[in-house]
Design an enzyme around this catalytic site. Sequence first.
Site, short mmCIF file in Angstrom:
data_model
loop_
_atom_site.label_atom_id
_atom_site.label_comp_id
_atom_site.label_asym_id
_atom_site.label_seq_id
_atom_site.Cartn_x
_atom_site.Cartn_y
_atom_site.Cartn_z
N GLU D 29 0.96 -0.98 0.05
CA GLU D 29 -0.21 0.19 -0.01
C GLU D 29 0.56 1.45 0.82
OE1 GLU D 29 -2.45 -0.72 3.54
OE2 GLU D 29 -2.84 -2.46 2.14
N GLU D 60 -5.07 -6.14 2.72
CA GLU D 60 -3.97 -6.75 3.58
C GLU D 60 -4.36 -8.44 3.03
OE1 GLU D 60 -4.85 -4.37 4.78
OE2 GLU D 60 -3.41 -2.95 5.15
N PHE D 83 2.68 -1.21 8.55
CA PHE D 83 2.86 -1.95 10.31
C PHE D 83 2.40 -3.46 11.06
CE2 PHE D 83 2.94 2.69 12.20
CZ PHE D 83 2.65 3.40 10.86
N ASP D 85 1.95 -4.63 13.06
CA ASP D 85 0.11 -4.57 13.93
C ASP D 85 -1.03 -4.98 13.27
OD1 ASP D 85 0.31 -2.88 16.27
OD2 ASP D 85 1.90 -2.26 14.74
N HIS D 129 -0.20 0.85 16.38
CA HIS D 129 0.77 0.77 15.03
C HIS D 129 2.30 0.44 16.20
CE1 HIS D 129 -1.84 2.58 12.92
NE2 HIS D 129 -1.81 3.08 12.11
C1 LIG Z 1 -5.73 -3.03 8.29
C2 LIG Z 1 -5.13 -0.89 7.34
N1 LIG Z 1 -3.90 -1.08 6.72
C3 LIG Z 1 -3.16 0.29 6.59
C4 LIG Z 1 -3.43 0.42 7.44
C5 LIG Z 1 -2.70 2.32 7.07
N2 LIG Z 1 -3.22 3.12 6.51
C6 LIG Z 1 -3.91 4.37 7.65
S1 LIG Z 1 -4.89 5.91 7.19
C7 LIG Z 1 -4.74 4.78 4.99
C8 LIG Z 1 -5.52 5.38 4.16
C9 LIG Z 1 -7.41 5.02 4.46
O1 LIG Z 1 -7.86 5.88 3.66
P1 LIG Z 1 -9.27 5.92 3.88
O2 LIG Z 1 -10.24 5.12 4.57
O3 LIG Z 1 -9.70 7.13 2.45
O4 LIG Z 1 -9.60 7.18 4.91
P2 LIG Z 1 -8.60 8.99 4.85
O5 LIG Z 1 -7.67 8.51 5.45
O6 LIG Z 1 -8.55 9.27 3.45
O7 LIG Z 1 -9.64 9.82 6.14
C10 LIG Z 1 -4.01 3.39 5.15
C11 LIG Z 1 -3.74 2.86 4.28
C12 LIG Z 1 -4.59 0.46 8.75
N3 LIG Z 1 -4.02 1.59 9.24
N4 LIG Z 1 -4.67 -0.70 8.84
#
Ligand SMILES: Cc1ncc(C[n+]2csc(CCOP(=O)(O)OP(=O)(O)O)c2C)c(N)n1
Lengths: 308, 308, 325, 325
Positions: D29, D60, D83, D85, D129
Amino acid sequence: MMEQRAYDLFMQNLVKGTSHLALGQEAVAAGFGEAMRSDDYTFCTYRGHNHTLVRGASMTGILGELMGRECGLLNGKGGSMHLMSVEHGAMGSYAIIGAHMPIAAGAAWSAQYRESGQVAVCFFGDGTTNIGAFHESLNFAAVWSLPVVYVCENNLYMEYTPIGDVTAVKNPGADRASAYGLEPILIDGNDVDLVYATAQAAIAKARDGGGPSLLEVQTYRHGGHSRADPGKYRPDEEVKAWLARDPIPAYRKQLLAAGVSDSTLDTIDQEVSDRVDAAEATARSSSPPPLDIADTDLWADGTSTWRT
Amino acid sequence: MMEQRAYDLFMQNLVKGTSHLALGQEAVAAGFGEAMRSDDYTFCTYRGHNHTLVRGASMTGILGELMGRECGLLNGKGGSMHLMSVEHGAMGSYAIIGAHMPIAAGAAWSAQYRESGQVAVCFFGDGTTNIGAFHESLNFAAVWSLPVVYVCENNLYMEYTPIGDVTAVKNPGADRASAYGLEPILIDGNDVDLVYATAQAAIAKARDGGGPSLLEVQTYRHGGHSRADPGKYRPDEEVKAWLARDPIPAYRKQLLAAGVSDSTLDTIDQEVSDRVDAAEATARSSSPPPLDIADTDLWADGTSTWRT
Amino acid sequence: MAQLSYREAVSAAISQEMRLDDRVVFIGEDVAAAGGVFKTTEGLQAEFGPVRVRDTPIAEQAILGAAMGAAMTGLRPVAEIMFSDFFAVCWDIVVNQIAKTRFMSAGQCSFPLVIRSANGGGARFGAQHSQSVENWAMAVPGLKVVAPSSPADVKGLLAASIRDPDPVLFFEQKSLYGTKGEVPDGECVEPLGKAKVLREGSDVTIVGLAAMVPKALKAAEILQDKHGISATVIDVRSLVPLDTTTIFESVSATGRLVTVEENPRLCGWGAEVSSLVAEELFWDLEGPIVRVTTPHIPLPSADALEDAVLPSVDRIVENVVRLAD
Amino acid sequence: MAQLSYREAVSAAISQEMRLDDRVVFIGEDVAAAGGVFKTTEGLQAEFGPVRVRDTPIAEQAILGAAMGAAMTGLRPVAEIMFSDFFAVCWDIVVNQIAKTRFMSAGQCSFPLVIRSANGGGARFGAQHSQSVENWAMAVPGLKVVAPSSPADVKGLLAASIRDPDPVLFFEQKSLYGTKGEVPDGECVEPLGKAKVLREGSDVTIVGLAAMVPKALKAAEILQDKHGISATVIDVRSLVPLDTTTIFESVSATGRLVTVEENPRLCGWGAEVSSLVAEELFWDLEGPIVRVTTPHIPLPSADALEDAVLPSVDRIVENVVRLAD
Ligand SMILES: Cc1ncc(C[n+]2csc(CCOP(=O)(O)OP(=O)(O)O)c2C)c(N)n1
Ligand SMILES: Cc1ncc(C[n+]2csc(CCOP(=O)(O)OP(=O)(O)O)c2C)c(N)n1
Ligand SMILES: [Mg+2]
Ligand SMILES: [Mg+2]
């Protein structure tokens, strides 16, 4: 009430210095916050400062938590991504994508079982619609006809990747509603009145036993994904166009047109600014949490003991 | 080729004594088996004996595996739920609901990357459409335009629970295709010719770079979910109606109508029956696996050593 | 006292608690109308109705997320994960959400919920339906972890788990479902966090859990009869909270410790117990601490192979004898 | 020799291997166009193009399922889980699918894949995290588990992991990303399964992993200077395969063992090492085996709290002194 909303909006714009801001997305929190009953449940993500604030959580508590101070909502144990204020129905901010969606279904199930008339509202991003928990939650909520409103805040990006690059449909929320037997609903998330009306309708439906809704609200975050991100991957045009649609000045204009005077709004601005200043000052002067709280509250008896 | 298919069908009906049978669902495996190229990939579930057999895996190997014998496809290390024969493109049977769906996408990605023209075909049940991995796989495959064909064998039940009780849409596969930008395809899975034609079309599309498909084929398992289950939760009427639509006698009738003689079919029946008898006898006389293989083949060097 | 099977004790405990407390609800896959694939919950829906005892889709994240959300808003849910191997598909809800949220929120809410699951090998189900994963759970702060070895403990400990204000992972050992034993009549609750000394001896302490307990008892008999070795056998019963008091008392007396684990070797609960003793009771030890475990491999399916790798009575005996030498 | 940061060494290793072998591909990602949230993979897409270095949806299970399916059909994928986690949301693919399928299939296919992930605390990210979860991975048969402590090891061990024919979970410690060190020029590969003695001493053996290694080294200095205690410091580097030879040699010589783990206490890798030593090297021990770990709690977010609970140099020193007394 309009003023209350304007107030909320302005307020949001002044919360600064943290990790995942929702600048530009304030109309969503403001519109929903107004439409919810005080005992309804909010579930949100790391980008949840606004959603927590509009439920009534203290600004000092929020800023204090961001700063890791004792006065923080969670005494510094949670942090920016995990704001929670159960007494205000803010049932937590969850930092694993999608995880809070089934939890919100569970709170809705509990409300249904207890016949309390409460509704759970669950906010998440466009990127979240591609993870498994999204799918499980929507199907589960639909089959059990749970009083939960799922709100996809489509801000066009996951972290740094445009949502269109990783999603099989154009509208990540709306184009999937039919997979759960739900009506597709897609609205301008920067129009606070529209958000409010849509929220009211979906919440009323849930409260009346009509089951869940999935709403997609289109909006934009003005800044990067998190503090570390300058957001350079976004075309200048796009940013400019959305800045021009900033919900806060837009709503101010609307209020002026509706006859609210400039000076009334300036007064509100000033009041909010003062409140933020005060909250910031209080949080700044709060001490770091006492070290011994690290060992507390893992269990309901207040301890973290794992052995005899 | 028709005869080959008839042959396959008959053959299936004679594999007995195991855990998760697909009696009544034979037309799906037969139709797809015929439509696949020999280097295509099959991914299936615990209910995957037919799907493994039609790719060319040895019947002795299958029966031996079910019996836990050395001659088993996996030397008794896998068991009934995990049949696999990589040399025949049968890339495994997976017993955690939904888990094989992203793995099939991965094999398709590999084929795409290697420009090998191979296609992955992935079979799963109606109940599987409600788990997260289903959703992640479909979106992923669609976005990357992978050469994978997802086949939902809707046999109306998860284990003992009717699929309609736990699913928000009527057709668990077809009604969700649009959530991934795919065309809804719903066919009678007991009509082997239709299955074959549909399979051919979807596989050809995938091979030509047209991306994934999601097919829902409607069928029925004649027995219970697994050996332990007499299937009593199903209305008698329903069972009777579906038994009347058993694909094997139906296809026999069709072949007769097409001019194949009774005696030809009887001969095939007899041949298959003899082959099954022979396989069973060989498997029965095979020894239990030597105990020392329990320590082998965890790692590519053949050992299971975790320390120096 | 009634004779109940380990399997029957499960529904006995749940129904006892559902009668006493309306907030107790029970959900899972095929658990309600059909009574569960192991027939552990037969009759519950008939007694308590389809609102309190409810079938779910195949969606373990939804099941446990729902249990969590319900627990934090006033219910006391019991959820079933059909086989403990399936914890892997919903592990996030368990370890990142349920286990952490009370701590992170500085105690703003509690999570009185129970997740029951059929654990372990011996049924020839193959590697994806046979693991013992209680050590996965023990490794996660914020989860209580219970694994009974007898019908009476199933009833008493499951009832206590349902009453407990914290999340409990309750591991039912598949290979024990058919075993029978006396279960006290009437309300039956057994406190969590107490190990049980099942046999007292002076030469060595054998510590086991779940299906390893009857094997350890059998081994102790053989050790006494054939080798003149007198063994204490302790049933740990609860990994969190861990009753180090009972274990330490015994090891102090015998000077020797053998742990018997069904899980694969690395990072099993026996390692934790061993490390605790090696740190805090070192000077009382009269010899090495021995761990008997399944080798560090997935479980093979064929009966001959599965029997060869799971810890056996003979293997326990051999190891104790080796230690005593 | 070039000075590289721990972060830069990641992309150095991946690009080295991608240049040598077309079958190596990299997905995750925000890893491709944007170079990763920790900037560990900047420049890879520019060099190798969008087919070999590819962004994925937030999914994932799909990411790791794709890696598995690709590995069993001829590619050598490297996948990122942002991460560690987040392993919890795709744990099934890791533990039930990737780890078991080679064994179950009696070796019909192999799984040459690497899963990289940012592990551990110290960045004030809060409990979801910040975990150190290398012990989760160690508990699962069929996974190799590597966790480097220096830029040179990041490059050498990651390259070796990519070449390895088995699945490797590669834990990069978040708190080390900014550290710098010498990395050999040219092709750089360091064999898996070898612990490294970083400092030789005669009184006690301190065994650490990843971010605990620099802390252990610092503690050893203080122990020498302030307490006259001479410590060997060993960097485990790889939990599976585990280099018991190197550890045992040292413990035999010093008679004393202290493990330093960032993970919460229960069932950490230190427990396994302790139990091995307590079983096989008991008679060489001159005192208890001491484990220094994070307490058995989730990580709090506030800087003061996080610093208080993670093992510190002082805590290591205190424990060694206590042991030596
Ligand atoms: C299971 C998981 N995968 C990856 C992440 C890392 N991550 C945190 S925010 C994010 C993007 C989320 O995008 P969106 O749902 O559009 O929310 P926004 O941040 O735009 O509000 C990612 C990939 C995570 N926190 N949890
Ligand atoms: C993750 C997971 N949850 C539950 C199960 C138990 N289980 C095995 S088969 C099955 C029903 C599957 O139904 P469906 O997908 O319709 O396939 P069918 O058995 O009808 O072919 C269930 C719930 C499982 N194997 N994996
Ligand atoms: Mg977004
Ligand atoms: Mg089915």
